[in-house]
Design a protein around this motif. Structure first.
Motif, PDB file in Angstrom:
ATOM      1  N   ARG A  84     -14.258  -7.670 -35.336  1.00  0.00           N
ATOM      2  CA  ARG A  84     -14.165  -8.230 -36.684  1.00  0.00           C
ATOM      3  C   ARG A  84     -15.560  -8.579 -37.209  1.00  0.00           C
ATOM      4  O   ARG A  84     -15.861  -8.400 -38.391  1.00  0.00           O
ATOM      5  CB  ARG A  84     -13.269  -9.462 -36.668  1.00  0.00           C
ATOM      6  CG  ARG A  84     -12.930 -10.000 -38.043  1.00  0.00           C
ATOM      7  CD  ARG A  84     -11.892 -11.101 -37.940  1.00  0.00           C
ATOM      8  NE  ARG A  84     -10.661 -10.615 -37.350  1.00  0.00           N
ATOM      9  CZ  ARG A  84      -9.658 -11.408 -36.978  1.00  0.00           C
ATOM     10  NH1 ARG A  84      -9.751 -12.711 -37.120  1.00  0.00           N
ATOM     11  NH2 ARG A  84      -8.549 -10.895 -36.463  1.00  0.00           N
ATOM     12  N   LEU A  85     -16.390  -9.087 -36.331  1.00  0.00           N
ATOM     13  CA  LEU A  85     -17.764  -9.417 -36.686  1.00  0.00           C
ATOM     14  C   LEU A  85     -18.500  -8.169 -37.174  1.00  0.00           C
ATOM     15  O   LEU A  85     -19.226  -8.204 -38.179  1.00  0.00           O
ATOM     16  CB  LEU A  85     -18.467  -9.999 -35.452  1.00  0.00           C
ATOM     17  CG  LEU A  85     -19.893 -10.516 -35.621  1.00  0.00           C
ATOM     18  CD1 LEU A  85     -19.896 -11.823 -36.395  1.00  0.00           C
ATOM     19  CD2 LEU A  85     -20.534 -10.736 -34.252  1.00  0.00           C
ATOM     20  N   ILE A  86     -18.295  -7.058 -36.484  1.00  0.00           N
ATOM     21  CA  ILE A  86     -18.952  -5.810 -36.853  1.00  0.00           C
ATOM     22  C   ILE A  86     -18.386  -5.251 -38.149  1.00  0.00           C
ATOM     23  O   ILE A  86     -19.126  -4.712 -38.984  1.00  0.00           O
ATOM     24  CB  ILE A  86     -18.818  -4.779 -35.712  1.00  0.00           C
ATOM     25  CG1 ILE A  86     -19.532  -5.294 -34.463  1.00  0.00           C
ATOM     26  CG2 ILE A  86     -19.379  -3.432 -36.139  1.00  0.00           C
ATOM     27  CD1 ILE A  86     -20.999  -5.605 -34.653  1.00  0.00           C
ATOM     28  N   ARG A  87     -17.092  -5.394 -38.347  1.00  0.00           N
ATOM     29  CA  ARG A  87     -16.499  -4.921 -39.605  1.00  0.00           C
ATOM     30  C   ARG A  87     -17.105  -5.676 -40.795  1.00  0.00           C
ATOM     31  O   ARG A  87     -17.437  -5.072 -41.827  1.00  0.00           O
ATOM     32  CB  ARG A  87     -14.980  -5.100 -39.570  1.00  0.00           C
ATOM     33  CG  ARG A  87     -14.287  -4.537 -40.817  1.00  0.00           C
ATOM     34  CD  ARG A  87     -12.786  -4.492 -40.658  1.00  0.00           C
ATOM     35  NE  ARG A  87     -12.190  -5.810 -40.540  1.00  0.00           N
ATOM     36  CZ  ARG A  87     -11.564  -6.256 -39.454  1.00  0.00           C
ATOM     37  NH1 ARG A  87     -11.474  -5.493 -38.386  1.00  0.00           N
ATOM     38  NH2 ARG A  87     -11.040  -7.469 -39.424  1.00  0.00           N
ATOM     39  N   ASN A  88     -17.266  -7.000 -40.650  1.00  0.00           N
ATOM     40  CA  ASN A  88     -17.889  -7.794 -41.710  1.00  0.00           C
ATOM     41  C   ASN A  88     -19.333  -7.353 -41.950  1.00  0.00           C
ATOM     42  O   ASN A  88     -19.794  -7.306 -43.093  1.00  0.00           O
ATOM     43  CB  ASN A  88     -17.850  -9.283 -41.346  1.00  0.00           C
ATOM     44  CG  ASN A  88     -16.444  -9.837 -41.315  1.00  0.00           C
ATOM     45  OD1 ASN A  88     -15.521  -9.252 -41.891  1.00  0.00           O
ATOM     46  ND2 ASN A  88     -16.248 -10.962 -40.643  1.00  0.00           N
ATOM     47  N   LEU A  89     -20.038  -7.051 -40.846  1.00  0.00           N
ATOM     48  CA  LEU A  89     -21.428  -6.610 -40.964  1.00  0.00           C
ATOM     49  C   LEU A  89     -21.526  -5.283 -41.706  1.00  0.00           C
ATOM     50  O   LEU A  89     -22.360  -5.121 -42.609  1.00  0.00           O
ATOM     51  CB  LEU A  89     -22.056  -6.473 -39.576  1.00  0.00           C
ATOM     52  CG  LEU A  89     -23.476  -5.883 -39.531  1.00  0.00           C
ATOM     53  CD1 LEU A  89     -24.449  -6.769 -40.300  1.00  0.00           C
ATOM     54  CD2 LEU A  89     -23.935  -5.685 -38.093  1.00  0.00           C
ATOM     55  N   VAL A  90     -20.683  -4.333 -41.354  1.00  0.00           N
ATOM     56  CA  VAL A  90     -20.718  -3.015 -42.002  1.00  0.00           C
ATOM     57  C   VAL A  90     -20.421  -3.137 -43.496  1.00  0.00           C
ATOM     58  O   VAL A  90     -21.065  -2.487 -44.330  1.00  0.00           O
ATOM     59  CB  VAL A  90     -19.727  -2.055 -41.314  1.00  0.00           C
ATOM     60  CG1 VAL A  90     -19.529  -0.782 -42.143  1.00  0.00           C
ATOM     61  CG2 VAL A  90     -20.223  -1.694 -39.917  1.00  0.00           C
ATOM     62  N   GLU A  91     -19.459  -3.975 -43.838  1.00  0.00           N
ATOM     63  CA  GLU A  91     -19.146  -4.182 -45.260  1.00  0.00           C
ATOM     64  C   GLU A  91     -20.342  -4.759 -46.006  1.00  0.00           C
ATOM     65  O   GLU A  91     -20.628  -4.389 -47.150  1.00  0.00           O
ATOM     66  CB  GLU A  91     -17.929  -5.108 -45.392  1.00  0.00           C
ATOM     67  CG  GLU A  91     -16.620  -4.458 -44.977  1.00  0.00           C
ATOM     68  CD  GLU A  91     -15.453  -5.427 -44.980  1.00  0.00           C
ATOM     69  OE1 GLU A  91     -15.681  -6.629 -45.273  1.00  0.00           O
ATOM     70  OE2 GLU A  91     -14.320  -4.994 -44.702  1.00  0.00           O
ATOM     71  N   ARG A  92     -21.068  -5.665 -45.323  1.00  0.00           N
ATOM     72  CA  ARG A  92     -22.236  -6.273 -45.968  1.00  0.00           C
ATOM     73  C   ARG A  92     -23.388  -5.275 -46.068  1.00  0.00           C
ATOM     74  O   ARG A  92     -24.125  -5.262 -47.067  1.00  0.00           O
ATOM     75  CB  ARG A  92     -22.674  -7.515 -45.184  1.00  0.00           C
ATOM     76  CG  ARG A  92     -23.688  -8.352 -45.941  1.00  0.00           C
ATOM     77  CD  ARG A  92     -23.070  -8.949 -47.198  1.00  0.00           C
ATOM     78  NE  ARG A  92     -24.039  -9.122 -48.274  1.00  0.00           N
ATOM     79  CZ  ARG A  92     -23.749  -9.613 -49.473  1.00  0.00           C
ATOM     80  NH1 ARG A  92     -22.502  -9.958 -49.753  1.00  0.00           N
ATOM     81  NH2 ARG A  92     -24.683  -9.753 -50.386  1.00  0.00           N
ATOM     82  N   ILE A  93     -23.566  -4.437 -45.066  1.00  0.00           N
ATOM     83  CA  ILE A  93     -24.598  -3.391 -45.114  1.00  0.00           C
ATOM     84  C   ILE A  93     -24.375  -2.504 -46.334  1.00  0.00           C
ATOM     85  O   ILE A  93     -25.320  -2.147 -47.055  1.00  0.00           O
ATOM     86  CB  ILE A  93     -24.591  -2.547 -43.821  1.00  0.00           C
ATOM     87  CG1 ILE A  93     -25.125  -3.362 -42.635  1.00  0.00           C
ATOM     88  CG2 ILE A  93     -25.419  -1.276 -43.998  1.00  0.00           C
ATOM     89  CD1 ILE A  93     -24.974  -2.666 -41.297  1.00  0.00           C
TER      90      ILE A  93
END
Length: 364
Positions: A321-330
């Motif tokens: 979930r942390l990575i999904r949030n990061l990718v969306e922010r990227i």
């Protein structure tokens, strides 16, 4: 054009109705799974009849056939069941099973979990072979526990599990109904049992996935206990065509299981979801960006690994979930950069996008 009319008297949704199947050729004009849906309806209302060979494939097979061939195809609906060739043995089911296995194998990480699931599936396959060989096999119950931290792909694996169970023929529909506390608990005394039963009826034929199930641990008003008691009864009553998966944190789920003496004994399978390693999280991030058709520059790829280290220092758990949030922010940071610079290459992610995205996520 060939027409066929069948009148079936049945009880559907507790209401006596007449099911009228007409104009079979109009059904043939719609893509699969029209014939699957019809086969399931027939199977549910007439379990003594075998419908597996009604999966006749492409519509042209039917439309180009002469009357004799059409009659032969449609006669499969009325053919008595054969113990050696049950309803769930047709090729479309095998396709779903193979797709589910492929999806499971393609998941990044979770190697111990994958092995647990494959052992479970091997046991199911052998039970099916023994039944076909004439050995008496108890279908049993397949209710499960999915234990692990948030963001460890429990919901994703639940969807894959539904497909695998459908492919094996344990459930009659390729269906996953997702639920949480709000899906079961009502505002007034006596209404929770009704709401819970309605949810189970909606999931019947497939898999019911209850996320954060530990939130059903009984409180003072008694609504949660009402939901649990109803679930326990329905788990037994509907076990022939329903699988319930309870998901949540390991410690909290253990406390939840103590809330009803019959709950734990009705859940024979437990699957543990480990946290992702840093290497796996980097791979997940790269796959997510690739699936969105983005390209990382060489420097951006190195920066991604470095920044995920920074991100993990502040995270409670290494999870997807942390990575999904990061990718969306990227993606958002890249949009802002492109807007300001008017660059034409819309698919490239640079190190600046990643650094700014991590800065934002860390502050949240």
């Amino acid at each position: 054009m060939f027409f066929i009319k069948y009148w079936f008297s049945s009880f559907i949704n507790n209401t006596k109705t007449l099911t009228y199947v007409k104009n079979t050729t109009s059904l043939l004009k719609t893509p699969r799974p029209w014939n699957e849906e019809l086969g399931i309806m027939l199977f549910r209302n007439f379990p003594s009849y075998r419908c597996s060979k009604f999966f006749i494939g492409d519509k042209s097979v039917f439309e180009t056939a002469d009357d004799k061939k059409q009659d032969e195809i449609l006669s499969q609906i009325r053919k008595p069941a054969n113990d050696e060739d049950d309803f769930f043995g047709s090729k479309p089911k095998k396709k779903y099973y193979e797709e589910g296995l492929k999806e499971l194998n393609n998941l990044i990480g979770l190697e111990t979990l994958k092995e647990e699931i494959k052992i479970f599936l091997a046991n199911m396959e052998m039970m099916k072979k023994k039944k076909k060989a004439g050995l008496k096999q108890d279908k049993g119950t397949l209710h499960m526990l999915f234990l692990g931290n948030a963001g460890t792909s429990k919901t994703t694996v639940a969807r894959i599990m539904a497909k695998l169970l459908y492919g094996l023929g344990y459930i009659s529909e390729n269906k996953l109904v997702e639920a949480d506390r709000e899906s079961l608990i009502a505002q007034y005394v006596g209404h929770t049992a009704i709401k819970t039963k309605e949810l189970i009826q909606r999931a019947k034929g497939g898999v019911l996935f209850i996320d954060e199930a530990y939130s059903l641990k009984p409180k003072s008003n008694g609504f949660e206990q009402e939901a649990i008691d109803t679930l326990v009864k329905m788990m037994e009553d509907e076990r022939e065509d329903l699988v319930i998966i309870f998901a949540g944190y390991e410690k909290e789920m253990e406390e939840f299981l103590q809330s009803n003496s019959g709950l734990k004994s009705r859940i024979p399978y437990t699957f543990h979801f480990p946290n992702y390693s840093k290497k796996e999280l980097v791979a997940i991030a790269k796959r997510m960006l690739k699936n969105k058709k983005y390209n990382l520059t060489a420097n951006a790829a190195l920066e991604l690994e470095k920044q995920i280290d920074r991100l993990l220092e502040r995270a409670k758990h290494e999870n997807g979930r942390l990575i999904r949030n990061l990718v969306e922010r990227i993606e958002k940071e890249q949009n802002l950069r492109l807007y300001k610079t008017n660059e034409k290459d819309l698919a490239v992610i640079i190190e600046e996008d990643i650094i700014k995205a991590v800065d934002f996520v860390v502050k949240q």
